[in-house]
Design a protein around this motif. Structure first.
Motif, PDB file in Angstrom:
ATOM      1  N   ALA A  42       5.099 -13.700   0.091  1.00 52.14           N
ATOM      2  CA  ALA A  42       5.497 -15.141   0.554  1.00 52.14           C
ATOM      3  C   ALA A  42       4.229 -15.864   1.704  1.00 52.14           C
ATOM      4  CB  ALA A  42       6.967 -15.207   1.076  1.00 52.14           C
ATOM      5  N   GLY A  43       3.675 -14.682   2.140  1.00 51.69           N
ATOM      6  CA  GLY A  43       2.592 -15.201   2.988  1.00 51.69           C
ATOM      7  C   GLY A  43       2.819 -14.806   4.551  1.00 51.69           C
ATOM      8  N   TYR A  44       3.861 -13.877   4.792  1.00 55.02           N
ATOM      9  CA  TYR A  44       3.967 -13.359   5.993  1.00 55.02           C
ATOM     10  C   TYR A  44       3.166 -12.051   6.363  1.00 55.02           C
ATOM     11  CZ  TYR A  44       8.042 -16.349   6.445  1.00 55.02           C
ATOM     12  OH  TYR A  44       8.799 -17.523   6.233  1.00 55.02           O
ATOM     13  N   ARG A  45       2.842 -12.034   7.670  1.00 53.41           N
ATOM     14  CA  ARG A  45       1.967 -10.821   7.755  1.00 53.41           C
ATOM     15  C   ARG A  45       2.684  -9.653   7.991  1.00 53.41           C
ATOM     16  NH1 ARG A  45      -0.811 -15.384   9.941  1.00 53.41           N
ATOM     17  NH2 ARG A  45      -2.897 -15.346   9.429  1.00 53.41           N
ATOM     18  N   VAL A  46       3.256  -9.073   6.937  1.00 51.91           N
ATOM     19  CA  VAL A  46       4.042  -7.576   7.010  1.00 51.91           C
ATOM     20  C   VAL A  46       3.373  -6.448   7.070  1.00 51.91           C
ATOM     21  CG1 VAL A  46       6.130  -6.714   5.930  1.00 51.91           C
ATOM     22  CG2 VAL A  46       5.973  -9.276   5.869  1.00 51.91           C
ATOM     23  N   ARG A  47       3.828  -5.637   7.722  1.00 50.63           N
ATOM     24  CA  ARG A  47       3.316  -3.924   7.953  1.00 50.63           C
ATOM     25  C   ARG A  47       4.368  -3.418   7.859  1.00 50.63           C
ATOM     26  NH1 ARG A  47       0.046  -7.306   6.863  1.00 50.63           N
ATOM     27  NH2 ARG A  47      -2.270  -7.394   7.937  1.00 50.63           N
ATOM     28  N   VAL A  48       4.250  -2.006   7.579  1.00 51.17           N
ATOM     29  CA  VAL A  48       5.315  -1.138   7.590  1.00 51.17           C
ATOM     30  C   VAL A  48       4.641   0.307   8.370  1.00 51.17           C
ATOM     31  CG1 VAL A  48       6.627   0.432   6.143  1.00 51.17           C
ATOM     32  CG2 VAL A  48       6.335  -1.766   5.341  1.00 51.17           C
ATOM     33  N   ALA A  49       5.517   0.531   9.556  1.00 53.61           N
ATOM     34  CA  ALA A  49       4.877   1.885   9.953  1.00 53.61           C
ATOM     35  C   ALA A  49       5.740   3.086   9.230  1.00 53.61           C
ATOM     36  CB  ALA A  49       5.350   1.853  11.491  1.00 53.61           C
ATOM     37  N   VAL A  50       4.863   3.823   8.736  1.00 48.06           N
ATOM     38  CA  VAL A  50       5.750   5.195   8.014  1.00 48.06           C
ATOM     39  C   VAL A  50       5.686   5.974   9.028  1.00 48.06           C
ATOM     40  CG1 VAL A  50       5.391   6.578   6.097  1.00 48.06           C
ATOM     41  CG2 VAL A  50       4.582   3.917   5.687  1.00 48.06           C
ATOM     42  N   LEU A  51       7.007   6.673   9.321  1.00 46.47           N
ATOM     43  CA  LEU A  51       7.172   7.423  10.397  1.00 46.47           C
ATOM     44  C   LEU A  51       7.153   8.819   9.944  1.00 46.47           C
ATOM     45  CD1 LEU A  51       9.956   5.380  12.154  1.00 46.47           C
ATOM     46  CD2 LEU A  51       7.458   5.117  12.528  1.00 46.47           C
ATOM     47  N   TYR A  52       6.632   9.824  10.620  1.00 47.85           N
ATOM     48  CA  TYR A  52       6.535  11.335  10.296  1.00 47.85           C
ATOM     49  C   TYR A  52       7.066  12.057  11.686  1.00 47.85           C
ATOM     50  CZ  TYR A  52       3.674  10.040   6.369  1.00 47.85           C
ATOM     51  OH  TYR A  52       3.338   9.207   5.065  1.00 47.85           O
ATOM     52  N   GLY A  96       5.259  16.433  10.622  1.00 47.00           N
ATOM     53  CA  GLY A  96       4.447  16.292   9.427  1.00 47.00           C
ATOM     54  C   GLY A  96       5.382  16.096   8.070  1.00 47.00           C
ATOM     55  N   HIS A  97       6.720  15.682   8.292  1.00 47.49           N
ATOM     56  CA  HIS A  97       7.535  15.260   7.114  1.00 47.49           C
ATOM     57  C   HIS A  97       7.762  14.009   7.280  1.00 47.49           C
ATOM     58  CE1 HIS A  97       8.032  19.542   5.726  1.00 47.49           C
ATOM     59  NE2 HIS A  97       8.129  19.668   7.314  1.00 47.49           N
ATOM     60  N   LEU A  98       8.104  13.109   6.246  1.00 43.37           N
ATOM     61  CA  LEU A  98       8.382  11.701   6.444  1.00 43.37           C
ATOM     62  C   LEU A  98       9.685  11.678   6.948  1.00 43.37           C
ATOM     63  CD1 LEU A  98       7.739   8.971   5.213  1.00 43.37           C
ATOM     64  CD2 LEU A  98       8.897   9.541   3.226  1.00 43.37           C
ATOM     65  N   ALA A  99       9.838  10.772   7.853  1.00 45.19           N
ATOM     66  CA  ALA A  99      11.135  10.542   8.688  1.00 45.19           C
ATOM     67  C   ALA A  99      11.561   9.367   8.749  1.00 45.19           C
ATOM     68  CB  ALA A  99      10.738  11.021  10.226  1.00 45.19           C
ATOM     69  N   GLY A 100      11.016   7.992   8.386  1.00 42.14           N
ATOM     70  CA  GLY A 100      11.510   6.834   8.193  1.00 42.14           C
ATOM     71  C   GLY A 100      10.374   5.645   8.121  1.00 42.14           C
ATOM     72  N   PHE A 101      10.936   4.718   7.968  1.00 38.51           N
ATOM     73  CA  PHE A 101       9.931   3.348   7.959  1.00 38.51           C
ATOM     74  C   PHE A 101      10.627   2.233   8.869  1.00 38.51           C
ATOM     75  CE2 PHE A 101      10.776   5.541   4.044  1.00 38.51           C
ATOM     76  CZ  PHE A 101       9.238   5.860   3.587  1.00 38.51           C
ATOM     77  N   PHE A 102       9.554   1.500   9.522  1.00 40.36           N
ATOM     78  CA  PHE A 102       9.827   0.582  10.401  1.00 40.36           C
ATOM     79  C   PHE A 102       8.941  -0.774  10.015  1.00 40.36           C
ATOM     80  CE2 PHE A 102       8.850  -1.932  14.209  1.00 40.36           C
ATOM     81  CZ  PHE A 102      10.232  -1.917  14.629  1.00 40.36           C
ATOM     82  N   PRO A 103       9.688  -1.616   9.079  1.00 35.64           N
ATOM     83  CA  PRO A 103       8.696  -2.704   8.695  1.00 35.64           C
ATOM     84  C   PRO A 103       8.956  -3.682  10.063  1.00 35.64           C
ATOM     85  CG  PRO A 103      11.145  -2.663   7.860  1.00 35.64           C
ATOM     86  CD  PRO A 103      11.085  -1.596   8.494  1.00 35.64           C
ATOM     87  N   ALA A 154       0.960  -1.029   0.046  1.00 39.45           N
ATOM     88  CA  ALA A 154       0.008   0.086  -0.106  1.00 39.45           C
ATOM     89  C   ALA A 154       0.775   1.494   0.017  1.00 39.45           C
ATOM     90  CB  ALA A 154      -0.811   0.019   1.157  1.00 39.45           C
ATOM     91  N   LEU A 155       2.257   1.084   0.054  1.00 40.77           N
ATOM     92  CA  LEU A 155       2.918   2.449   0.225  1.00 40.77           C
ATOM     93  C   LEU A 155       2.988   3.035  -1.301  1.00 40.77           C
ATOM     94  CD1 LEU A 155       4.065   1.141   2.474  1.00 40.77           C
ATOM     95  CD2 LEU A 155       6.404   1.994   2.107  1.00 40.77           C
ATOM     96  N   SER A 156       2.890   4.427  -1.216  1.00 37.75           N
ATOM     97  CA  SER A 156       2.946   5.042  -2.657  1.00 37.75           C
ATOM     98  C   SER A 156       4.244   5.022  -3.274  1.00 37.75           C
ATOM     99  CB  SER A 156       2.532   6.411  -2.269  1.00 37.75           C
ATOM    100  OG  SER A 156       3.748   7.291  -1.857  1.00 37.75           O
ATOM    101  N   ALA A 157       4.319   5.274  -4.796  1.00 40.65           N
ATOM    102  CA  ALA A 157       5.527   5.137  -5.270  1.00 40.65           C
ATOM    103  C   ALA A 157       6.629   6.277  -4.730  1.00 40.65           C
ATOM    104  CB  ALA A 157       5.326   5.687  -6.516  1.00 40.65           C
ATOM    105  N   GLY A 158       5.996   7.277  -4.242  1.00 39.96           N
ATOM    106  CA  GLY A 158       6.894   8.203  -3.522  1.00 39.96           C
ATOM    107  C   GLY A 158       7.589   7.700  -2.422  1.00 39.96           C
TER     108      GLY A 158
END
Length: 91
Positions: free
Chosen positions: A55-65, A68-75, A20-24
């Motif tokens: 592959a079937g794992y229940r993966v999520r990504v926390a998109v960190l701000y 108000g500015h994108l600061a990181g990712f935590f899969p 679900a992450l955007s291309a950006g």
């Protein structure tokens, strides 16, 4: 309120499936991995999170701000349905 509290960034996160992450957001994640030597491992990449999800794992990504500015990712992933029900995650 102290002056240090006033200077703290306002932090928040959105939790999404890796698909679900955007291309950006994917481009920003790739840039972050390339720009920080410690993150140049494939295990830190969006591609790895996406492959694990497919592959079937229940993966999520926390998109960190921060402020108000994108600061990181935590899969992260859930080890199973019970862990997901209780919110027990693993990196």
């Amino acid at each position: 309120m102290t002056s240090s509290a006033m200077m703290s960034p306002r932090l928040h996160a959105r939790v999404l499936e890796s698909e679900a992450l955007s291309a950006g957001e994917v481009a920003a994640w790739d840039d972050l991995c390339q720009g920080v030597p410690q993150f140049r491992s494939a295990f830190y990449s969006h591609s790895f999170a996406l492959a694990a999800s497919r592959a079937g794992y229940r993966v999520r990504v926390a998109v960190l701000y921060a402020d108000g500015h994108l600061a990181g990712f935590f899969p992260f992933q859930y080890s199973g349905r019970l862990a997901e029900a209780f919110g027990l995650v693993e990196r």
